[in-house]
Design a protein around this motif. Structure first.
Motif, PDB file in Angstrom:
ATOM      1  N   TYR A 187       0.599  -1.249  -0.226  1.00  0.00           N
ATOM      2  CA  TYR A 187       0.006   0.058  -0.105  1.00  0.00           C
ATOM      3  C   TYR A 187       0.669   1.325   0.061  1.00  0.00           C
ATOM      4  O   TYR A 187       0.382   2.393   0.026  1.00  0.00           O
ATOM      5  CB  TYR A 187      -0.884  -0.174   1.173  1.00  0.00           C
ATOM      6  CG  TYR A 187      -1.948  -1.216   1.255  1.00  0.00           C
ATOM      7  CD1 TYR A 187      -3.024  -1.058   0.307  1.00  0.00           C
ATOM      8  CD2 TYR A 187      -1.786  -2.226   2.038  1.00  0.00           C
ATOM      9  CE1 TYR A 187      -4.174  -2.056   0.249  1.00  0.00           C
ATOM     10  CE2 TYR A 187      -2.628  -3.338   2.103  1.00  0.00           C
ATOM     11  CZ  TYR A 187      -3.917  -3.281   1.357  1.00  0.00           C
ATOM     12  OH  TYR A 187      -4.751  -4.384   1.216  1.00  0.00           O
ATOM     13  N   ALA A 188       2.186   1.203   0.126  1.00  0.00           N
ATOM     14  CA  ALA A 188       3.168   2.364   0.186  1.00  0.00           C
ATOM     15  C   ALA A 188       3.550   2.692  -1.113  1.00  0.00           C
ATOM     16  O   ALA A 188       4.795   3.206  -1.172  1.00  0.00           O
ATOM     17  CB  ALA A 188       4.230   2.005   1.064  1.00  0.00           C
ATOM     18  N   ARG A 189       2.888   2.489  -2.332  1.00  0.00           N
ATOM     19  CA  ARG A 189       3.507   2.569  -3.530  1.00  0.00           C
ATOM     20  C   ARG A 189       4.023   4.072  -3.945  1.00  0.00           C
ATOM     21  O   ARG A 189       4.927   4.409  -4.287  1.00  0.00           O
ATOM     22  CB  ARG A 189       2.617   2.002  -4.627  1.00  0.00           C
ATOM     23  CG  ARG A 189       3.154   1.970  -5.956  1.00  0.00           C
ATOM     24  CD  ARG A 189       2.086   1.574  -7.080  1.00  0.00           C
ATOM     25  NE  ARG A 189       2.714   1.624  -8.579  1.00  0.00           N
ATOM     26  CZ  ARG A 189       2.561   2.770  -9.122  1.00  0.00           C
ATOM     27  NH1 ARG A 189       2.027   3.830  -8.763  1.00  0.00           N
ATOM     28  NH2 ARG A 189       3.054   2.757 -10.340  1.00  0.00           N
ATOM     29  N   GLU A 190       3.018   4.948  -3.668  1.00  0.00           N
ATOM     30  CA  GLU A 190       3.210   6.501  -3.861  1.00  0.00           C
ATOM     31  C   GLU A 190       4.371   6.902  -2.950  1.00  0.00           C
ATOM     32  O   GLU A 190       5.138   7.576  -3.604  1.00  0.00           O
ATOM     33  CB  GLU A 190       1.856   7.050  -3.400  1.00  0.00           C
ATOM     34  CG  GLU A 190       2.016   8.567  -3.935  1.00  0.00           C
ATOM     35  CD  GLU A 190       0.745   9.520  -3.579  1.00  0.00           C
ATOM     36  OE1 GLU A 190       0.613  10.650  -3.654  1.00  0.00           O
ATOM     37  OE2 GLU A 190      -0.401   8.694  -3.395  1.00  0.00           O
ATOM     38  N   ASP A 191       4.434   6.192  -1.458  1.00  0.00           N
ATOM     39  CA  ASP A 191       5.494   6.834  -0.848  1.00  0.00           C
ATOM     40  C   ASP A 191       6.836   6.381  -1.358  1.00  0.00           C
ATOM     41  O   ASP A 191       7.711   7.089  -1.317  1.00  0.00           O
ATOM     42  CB  ASP A 191       5.191   6.321   0.571  1.00  0.00           C
ATOM     43  CG  ASP A 191       4.178   6.904   1.517  1.00  0.00           C
ATOM     44  OD1 ASP A 191       3.899   8.096   0.852  1.00  0.00           O
ATOM     45  OD2 ASP A 191       3.483   6.407   2.271  1.00  0.00           O
ATOM     46  N   ALA A 192       6.659   5.015  -1.872  1.00  0.00           N
ATOM     47  CA  ALA A 192       8.088   4.427  -2.225  1.00  0.00           C
ATOM     48  C   ALA A 192       8.401   5.087  -3.526  1.00  0.00           C
ATOM     49  O   ALA A 192       9.703   5.544  -3.829  1.00  0.00           O
ATOM     50  CB  ALA A 192       7.809   2.995  -2.642  1.00  0.00           C
ATOM     51  N   ILE A 193       7.684   5.579  -4.420  1.00  0.00           N
ATOM     52  CA  ILE A 193       7.899   6.110  -5.771  1.00  0.00           C
ATOM     53  C   ILE A 193       8.759   7.672  -5.351  1.00  0.00           C
ATOM     54  O   ILE A 193       9.515   8.039  -5.876  1.00  0.00           O
ATOM     55  CB  ILE A 193       6.918   6.418  -6.651  1.00  0.00           C
ATOM     56  CG1 ILE A 193       6.568   4.953  -7.103  1.00  0.00           C
ATOM     57  CG2 ILE A 193       7.112   7.472  -7.822  1.00  0.00           C
ATOM     58  CD1 ILE A 193       5.328   5.146  -8.145  1.00  0.00           C
ATOM     59  N   LYS A 194       7.961   8.140  -4.402  1.00  0.00           N
ATOM     60  CA  LYS A 194       8.314   9.696  -3.872  1.00  0.00           C
ATOM     61  C   LYS A 194       9.914   9.540  -3.358  1.00  0.00           C
ATOM     62  O   LYS A 194      10.843  10.354  -3.423  1.00  0.00           O
ATOM     63  CB  LYS A 194       7.457  10.403  -3.028  1.00  0.00           C
ATOM     64  CG  LYS A 194       6.071  10.858  -3.534  1.00  0.00           C
ATOM     65  CD  LYS A 194       5.340  11.347  -2.327  1.00  0.00           C
ATOM     66  CE  LYS A 194       4.052  11.977  -2.782  1.00  0.00           C
ATOM     67  NZ  LYS A 194       3.203  12.516  -1.651  1.00  0.00           N
ATOM     68  N   CYS A 195      10.037   8.501  -2.589  1.00  0.00           N
ATOM     69  CA  CYS A 195      11.361   8.432  -1.790  1.00  0.00           C
ATOM     70  C   CYS A 195      12.576   8.275  -3.065  1.00  0.00           C
ATOM     71  O   CYS A 195      13.483   8.809  -2.659  1.00  0.00           O
ATOM     72  CB  CYS A 195      11.276   6.990  -1.046  1.00  0.00           C
ATOM     73  SG  CYS A 195      12.880   6.677  -0.056  1.00  0.00           S
ATOM     74  N   ILE A 196      12.134   7.310  -3.954  1.00  0.00           N
ATOM     75  CA  ILE A 196      13.259   6.975  -5.217  1.00  0.00           C
ATOM     76  C   ILE A 196      13.471   8.191  -5.911  1.00  0.00           C
ATOM     77  O   ILE A 196      14.535   8.752  -6.138  1.00  0.00           O
ATOM     78  CB  ILE A 196      12.411   6.197  -5.912  1.00  0.00           C
ATOM     79  CG1 ILE A 196      12.814   4.621  -5.218  1.00  0.00           C
ATOM     80  CG2 ILE A 196      13.666   5.773  -7.414  1.00  0.00           C
ATOM     81  CD1 ILE A 196      11.938   3.550  -6.080  1.00  0.00           C
ATOM     82  N   VAL A 197      12.622   9.149  -6.209  1.00  0.00           N
ATOM     83  CA  VAL A 197      12.683  10.177  -6.922  1.00  0.00           C
ATOM     84  C   VAL A 197      13.466  11.294  -6.072  1.00  0.00           C
ATOM     85  O   VAL A 197      14.217  12.176  -6.774  1.00  0.00           O
ATOM     86  CB  VAL A 197      11.052  10.887  -7.296  1.00  0.00           C
ATOM     87  CG1 VAL A 197      11.395  12.301  -7.934  1.00  0.00           C
ATOM     88  CG2 VAL A 197      10.329  10.081  -8.349  1.00  0.00           C
ATOM     89  N   THR A 198      13.023  11.532  -4.751  1.00  0.00           N
ATOM     90  CA  THR A 198      13.718  12.553  -3.898  1.00  0.00           C
ATOM     91  C   THR A 198      15.219  12.165  -3.874  1.00  0.00           C
ATOM     92  O   THR A 198      16.050  13.033  -3.769  1.00  0.00           O
ATOM     93  CB  THR A 198      13.120  12.264  -2.623  1.00  0.00           C
ATOM     94  OG1 THR A 198      11.709  12.814  -2.791  1.00  0.00           O
ATOM     95  CG2 THR A 198      13.791  13.572  -1.711  1.00  0.00           C
ATOM     96  N   ALA A 199      15.495  10.950  -3.576  1.00  0.00           N
ATOM     97  CA  ALA A 199      16.903  10.382  -3.665  1.00  0.00           C
ATOM     98  C   ALA A 199      17.606  10.939  -4.983  1.00  0.00           C
ATOM     99  O   ALA A 199      18.634  11.049  -4.971  1.00  0.00           O
ATOM    100  CB  ALA A 199      17.019   9.044  -3.223  1.00  0.00           C
ATOM    101  N   LEU A 200      16.885  10.463  -5.986  1.00  0.00           N
ATOM    102  CA  LEU A 200      17.528  10.447  -7.508  1.00  0.00           C
ATOM    103  C   LEU A 200      17.836  11.914  -7.640  1.00  0.00           C
ATOM    104  O   LEU A 200      18.872  12.343  -8.314  1.00  0.00           O
ATOM    105  CB  LEU A 200      16.930   9.792  -8.586  1.00  0.00           C
ATOM    106  CG  LEU A 200      16.733   8.343  -8.485  1.00  0.00           C
ATOM    107  CD1 LEU A 200      16.004   8.009  -9.590  1.00  0.00           C
ATOM    108  CD2 LEU A 200      17.832   7.724  -8.287  1.00  0.00           C
ATOM    109  N   ALA A 201      16.996  12.927  -7.177  1.00  0.00           N
ATOM    110  CA  ALA A 201      16.904  14.344  -7.468  1.00  0.00           C
ATOM    111  C   ALA A 201      18.186  15.003  -6.446  1.00  0.00           C
ATOM    112  O   ALA A 201      18.737  15.911  -6.982  1.00  0.00           O
ATOM    113  CB  ALA A 201      15.867  14.850  -7.418  1.00  0.00           C
ATOM    114  N   ASP A 202      18.238  14.368  -5.320  1.00  0.00           N
ATOM    115  CA  ASP A 202      19.154  14.922  -4.397  1.00  0.00           C
ATOM    116  C   ASP A 202      20.640  15.145  -4.940  1.00  0.00           C
ATOM    117  O   ASP A 202      21.440  13.980  -4.964  1.00  0.00           O
ATOM    118  CB  ASP A 202      19.114  14.473  -2.961  1.00  0.00           C
ATOM    119  CG  ASP A 202      20.029  15.210  -1.897  1.00  0.00           C
ATOM    120  OD1 ASP A 202      20.325  16.355  -2.279  1.00  0.00           O
ATOM    121  OD2 ASP A 202      20.253  14.439  -1.007  1.00  0.00           O
TER     122      ASP A 202
END
Length: 386
Positions: free
Chosen positions: A200-215
Motif C-alpha cells: 500500500y506504500a507505492r506512492e510513498d516508495a516512488i516519492k522516496c526514489i525520486v527524492t533520492a535521485l534528485a538530491d
C-alpha cells in the motif's frame, strides 16, 4: 482600542476575564463576563476567538496574549483538553503574514514544550508546529532530523499511522529546500511499513526514489533496494531507473532515457542532473577496479570533453566519495580510496579480510610490547647477590 492586560498574581478565572475583555475590545463576539460553567468554558470561548488578536497592530501585545492563553491551558487539568488544544493550534496555523506567523509559532512551540512528556496531545501540537513552521520558512529550527524526532515522542509514541502522516508532511515541506533531509524522512517513512502493508506504500516508495535521485548530495542508493515498499515496485520503470543509479554505468542511463524520456520528465527529474550524477557514480565504479585511471579512459567511459576532465575530477573530489590525486602531466588520476556504490557479499568479504589483518597486526604489536616490557624489567632488575 484596549491594550492587553498584564497578568500578574491573579487567578486563572480573572486572567480569563481580562482576556475576554481584550478580545471584546477588538470586536470579537464574546462576553466580558466570566462563564458560570467555570474556567474550561471560559477557555473554550477564548480559543474560539483568539485569532482576532491578529488584528492588533502591536506585535508585542499579540505575543503576550497568546502566551497568556498558553499559560492557562497548561495550568489547569482539562477534561476536554484535546479539543481545546487542537482548536487553538489550528487557529494559530492561520496567522497572517510571516511576522505574525513567527509569533504564533513561538507560542505554539511553547505550548508543545509545556505539555507533559507522556501527553498524546504533543503529537497533534507538533504536527501543527511543522505546518506553521513551513509557512514561515522555519522548519529546520524545530526539526533537525529523524533521530531528534524519535526522542520527542519517547514517552508517548504516536501510532504508526500518525507517524506516517507526520513523515509525509515533513517530506512535503522539506523536499524543495532540503532534499537530503527530505530523503532521510522518506526512508524513515518507508521503514514504518511491514510485509503485510508494504504493497500500500507505492506512492510513498516512488516519492522516496525520486527524492533520492534528485538530491545532488545523495549518491549511495543501494539501501533503498532493501526497503519493503521499494521491493514491491520491481518490474516498474521507477525501480529499473533506481537499479541503474545503484549499480550500472552512464551508458545504461542514457539508453533508458532514450526509451523513456517522457517518464523521466513526468517524475520531475532533470536529465542533465541525472547525467552529472551518473558520471560521478560511474567514475566511482571505475575507481573500485582500477587505482590508476587515465584521462582518455574518463573521456571514453564518461563521454566528457578533454577540456572538462580536470573540472570533473575536482567535482568528484568535492563529494569526498573518492580520494585521489590528479597528475596533469601524466594525464592520470591515482585513486587512494573510494566508497562502494553497493555493499554486497564481495565487499563484506573484503571488509572481513581487512579486519582480520588489522586484528593480527594489533596482536603482533601487543606481543612485541610485552617483549619490550619484559626486557626493560630484566634490565632494571637489581643484580643477584653472590
Amino acid at each position: 482600542m484596549q491594550g492587553p492586560a498584564v497578568f500578574m498574581e491573579i487567578s486563572l478565572e480573572d486572567q480569563a476575564q481580562e482576556l475576554r475583555k481584550y478580545f471584546k475590545s477588538l470586536g470579537a463576539e464574546i462576553s466580558e463576563e466570566k462563564s458560570p460553567k467555570g474556567i474550561e468554558d471560559d477557555l473554550h470561548k477564548i480559543v474560539g476567538v483568539c485569532d482576532v488578536c491578529f488584528k492588533d497592530g502591536n506585535e508585542a501585545d499579540i505575543e503576550a496574549i497568546l502566551n497568556s492563553i498558553v499559560s492557562i491551558m497548561v495550568s489547569i487539568p482539562l477534561e476536554r483538553g484535546e479539543n481545546l488544544i487542537l482548536a487553538f493550534s489550528q487557529r494559530l496555523t492561520k496567522a497572517p503574514g510571516p511576522k505574525l506567523g513567527i509569533i504564533a509559532l513561538q507560542s505554539l512551540w511553547r505550548l508543545y514544550n509545556n505539555l507533559e512528556a507522556n501527553s498524546p496531545l504533543r503529537y497533534h501540537v507538533y504536527y501543527h508546529v511543522i505546518e506553521l513552521a513551513s509557512r514561515v520558512s522555519c522548519v529546520t529550527e524545530v526539526f533537525s532530523g529523524v533521530e531528534q524526532l524519535r526522542k520527542e515522542f519517547t514517552a508517548s509514541p504516536p501510532s504508526n499511522e500518525q507517524m506516517q502522516k507526520l513523515y509525509r508532511l515533513l517530506h512535503s515541506v522539506l523536499k524543495d529546500n532540503n532534499s537530503e533531509l527530505a530523503a532521510k524522512v522518506m526512508i524513515e517513512l518507508l521503514g514504518t511499513y511491514t510485509d503485510e502493508n508494504a504493497s500500500y506504500a507505492r506512492e510513498d516508495a516512488i516519492k522516496c526514489i525520486v527524492t533520492a535521485l534528485a538530491d545532488p548530495n545523495t549518491y549511495l542508493l543501494d539501501p533503498l533496494l532493501s526497503l519493503k515498499p521499494v521491493r514491491f515496485l520491481e518490474g516498474e520503470l521507477i525501480h529499473d531507473l533506481l537499479t541503474i543509479f545503484v549499480s550500472e554505468k552512464l551508458t545504461s542511463y542514457q539508453a533508458f532515457y532514450q526509451n523513456h524520456k517522457e517518464f523521466v520528465h513526468s517524475q520531475g527529474l532533470n536529465h542533465e542532473q541525472n547525467v552529472k550524477k551518473m558520471r560521478i557514480l560511474s567514475f566511482m565504479q571505475m575507481a573500485e577496479r582500477n587505482p590508476e585511471i587515465t584521462f582518455d579512459e574518463i573521456i571514453s567511459e564518461l563521454q566528457i570533453q578533454d577540456d572538462d576532465v580536470e573540472a570533473f575530477i575536482i567535482e568528484v573530489l568535492k563529494t569526498k566519495l573518492v580520494r585521489a590525486r590528479m597528475d596533469q602531466a601524466a594525464r592520470t588520476v591515482r585513486v587512494s580510496s573510494t566508497m562502494h556504490r553497493t555493499f554486497e557479499r564481495a565487499q563484506w568479504q573484503q571488509l572481513k579480510t581487512v579486519l582480520l589483518a588489522w586484528r593480527a597486526n594489533v596482536q603482533s604489536a601487543h606481543e612485541a610490547m610485552k617483549s619490550v616490557t619484559a626486557a626493560q624489567l630484566e634490565l632494571n632488575a637489581p643484580p643477584a647477590k653472590a
